[in-house]
Design an enzyme around this catalytic site. Sequence first.
Site, PDB file in Angstrom:
ATOM      1  N   HIS A 160       7.401  65.475  20.555  1.00  0.00           N
ATOM      2  CA  HIS A 160       6.764  64.164  20.652  1.00  0.00           C
ATOM      3  C   HIS A 160       7.523  63.235  21.592  1.00  0.00           C
ATOM      4  O   HIS A 160       8.750  63.114  21.490  1.00  0.00           O
ATOM      5  CB  HIS A 160       6.674  63.514  19.268  1.00  0.00           C
ATOM      6  CG  HIS A 160       5.665  64.155  18.371  1.00  0.00           C
ATOM      7  ND1 HIS A 160       4.312  63.932  18.475  1.00  0.00           N
ATOM      8  CD2 HIS A 160       5.816  65.039  17.357  1.00  0.00           C
ATOM      9  CE1 HIS A 160       3.676  64.634  17.557  1.00  0.00           C
ATOM     10  NE2 HIS A 160       4.565  65.321  16.870  1.00  0.00           N
ATOM     11  N   PRO A 161       6.821  62.563  22.478  1.00  0.00           N
ATOM     12  CA  PRO A 161       7.477  61.579  23.347  1.00  0.00           C
ATOM     13  C   PRO A 161       7.718  60.288  22.575  1.00  0.00           C
ATOM     14  O   PRO A 161       7.025  59.995  21.595  1.00  0.00           O
ATOM     15  CB  PRO A 161       6.447  61.359  24.455  1.00  0.00           C
ATOM     16  CG  PRO A 161       5.134  61.577  23.770  1.00  0.00           C
ATOM     17  CD  PRO A 161       5.378  62.680  22.762  1.00  0.00           C
ATOM     18  N   GLU A 195      -3.270  58.740  21.453  1.00  0.00           N
ATOM     19  CA  GLU A 195      -2.696  58.213  20.208  1.00  0.00           C
ATOM     20  C   GLU A 195      -1.869  56.952  20.447  1.00  0.00           C
ATOM     21  O   GLU A 195      -1.770  56.095  19.571  1.00  0.00           O
ATOM     22  CB  GLU A 195      -1.839  59.308  19.545  1.00  0.00           C
ATOM     23  CG  GLU A 195      -2.666  60.457  18.977  1.00  0.00           C
ATOM     24  CD  GLU A 195      -1.897  61.768  18.877  1.00  0.00           C
ATOM     25  OE1 GLU A 195      -2.505  62.779  18.523  1.00  0.00           O
ATOM     26  OE2 GLU A 195      -0.683  61.773  19.165  1.00  0.00           O
ATOM     27  N   PHE A 214      11.738  58.761  16.879  1.00  0.00           N
ATOM     28  CA  PHE A 214      11.034  58.016  15.840  1.00  0.00           C
ATOM     29  C   PHE A 214       9.599  58.514  15.751  1.00  0.00           C
ATOM     30  O   PHE A 214       8.852  58.467  16.722  1.00  0.00           O
ATOM     31  CB  PHE A 214      11.052  56.515  16.153  1.00  0.00           C
ATOM     32  CG  PHE A 214      10.230  55.688  15.204  1.00  0.00           C
ATOM     33  CD1 PHE A 214      10.564  55.597  13.857  1.00  0.00           C
ATOM     34  CD2 PHE A 214       9.104  55.003  15.658  1.00  0.00           C
ATOM     35  CE1 PHE A 214       9.802  54.834  12.982  1.00  0.00           C
ATOM     36  CE2 PHE A 214       8.340  54.237  14.793  1.00  0.00           C
ATOM     37  CZ  PHE A 214       8.691  54.148  13.450  1.00  0.00           C
ATOM     38  N   ALA A 241       0.733  56.824  15.528  1.00  0.00           N
ATOM     39  CA  ALA A 241       0.517  55.593  16.298  1.00  0.00           C
ATOM     40  C   ALA A 241      -0.947  55.266  16.540  1.00  0.00           C
ATOM     41  O   ALA A 241      -1.246  54.181  17.046  1.00  0.00           O
ATOM     42  CB  ALA A 241       1.239  55.710  17.642  1.00  0.00           C
ATOM     43  N   ILE A 293       5.850  58.323  14.142  1.00  0.00           N
ATOM     44  CA  ILE A 293       4.874  57.506  13.444  1.00  0.00           C
ATOM     45  C   ILE A 293       3.493  57.875  13.965  1.00  0.00           C
ATOM     46  O   ILE A 293       3.341  58.188  15.154  1.00  0.00           O
ATOM     47  CB  ILE A 293       5.150  55.999  13.656  1.00  0.00           C
ATOM     48  CG1 ILE A 293       4.220  55.147  12.780  1.00  0.00           C
ATOM     49  CG2 ILE A 293       4.996  55.607  15.118  1.00  0.00           C
ATOM     50  CD1 ILE A 293       4.592  53.679  12.733  1.00  0.00           C
TER      51      ILE A 293
END
Length: 328
Positions: A59-60, A76, A107, A111, A109
Amino acid sequence: MEPQWTEKDFLRCSGSTKLAREMAAAAPFADLDHAVQYARDIWFNKVDVKGWLEAFAVHPEIGATSKPISQWSKEEQSAAMATSGGSTMQELIEWNARYKEKFGFVFLICASGRGSPEILSELKRRFVNRPIVELEAAAEEEMKIIELRLKKLFDSKLRTSSSQTAQVSAGKHEVQKDRIGVIGGHLMAVAKVLSEKPTVTAGRTRPPITTHVLDTARGSPASGLEVRLEMWKGAQSSPSIAERDSRSWVLHGSSITNSEGRTSPLMAITDDVEPGFYRMSFNTGIYNPSGFFPYVSIVFEIRESQKSEHFHVPLLLSPFSFSTYRGS
């Protein structure tokens, strides 16, 4: 034409090779709900911590531009990017760096639909977590992302399948015209009957109540620890703090934690759990002979309105302290 499912398809939904391999082996699925429930079971019960970190790594960071970002990630993060002022995005980038330095992973989440101020606020809130707690929170967010991407995957597969079917049908239309007319009449009749049947929703894939134990002193799962799950069946409607009659607590099940700190099922898989008071007890004295707590018992209530929910009750343990929380 039946859609074809590959390991690569599911790898797009999560960077976990374990999850992708298991999903591809189980495909095709009856519907999206079935696939999501199967994925949840794999993600939380079969993928280990190493597999979680493998998935996190693809994930970026929100707002990242240093490496290629997939189309799904762009979609997203679109709300976050649309609501990012210069100062907000800069602060988000700085906090992302602080988070990664503390926890060792990006991190995480879900989004989708969230603006950058909301994401920044959530990042700051979770930043104070202990690493073992934050790992669990990140895994929960990853599962939300997996669910969104499974829906996108299903939609794209169905579109492709419908397109291919239409092309094949068009090529054979003249040859099969009369036969299709007859078969079509039968299919319409069958479809009408099927549409009148009630929709059946797949049930749970894991028990309503689960736990795991994490040793915060060692920074690892606590294996070899006995756990018992009981339900209150006393004459009183609820257990009193002075209640000493152990016969009022009825055993649902017991287990020993494995190398991941998780137990085998402590109760049967059922769609609706019986409302009432439950007690989960951990034999911490044997695990930590020199510790302060000979055992730990956590009593919690499941209300009538919550009987279809899932209750994850973990124990975070050290020789001289413990804590817990309601997970999902």
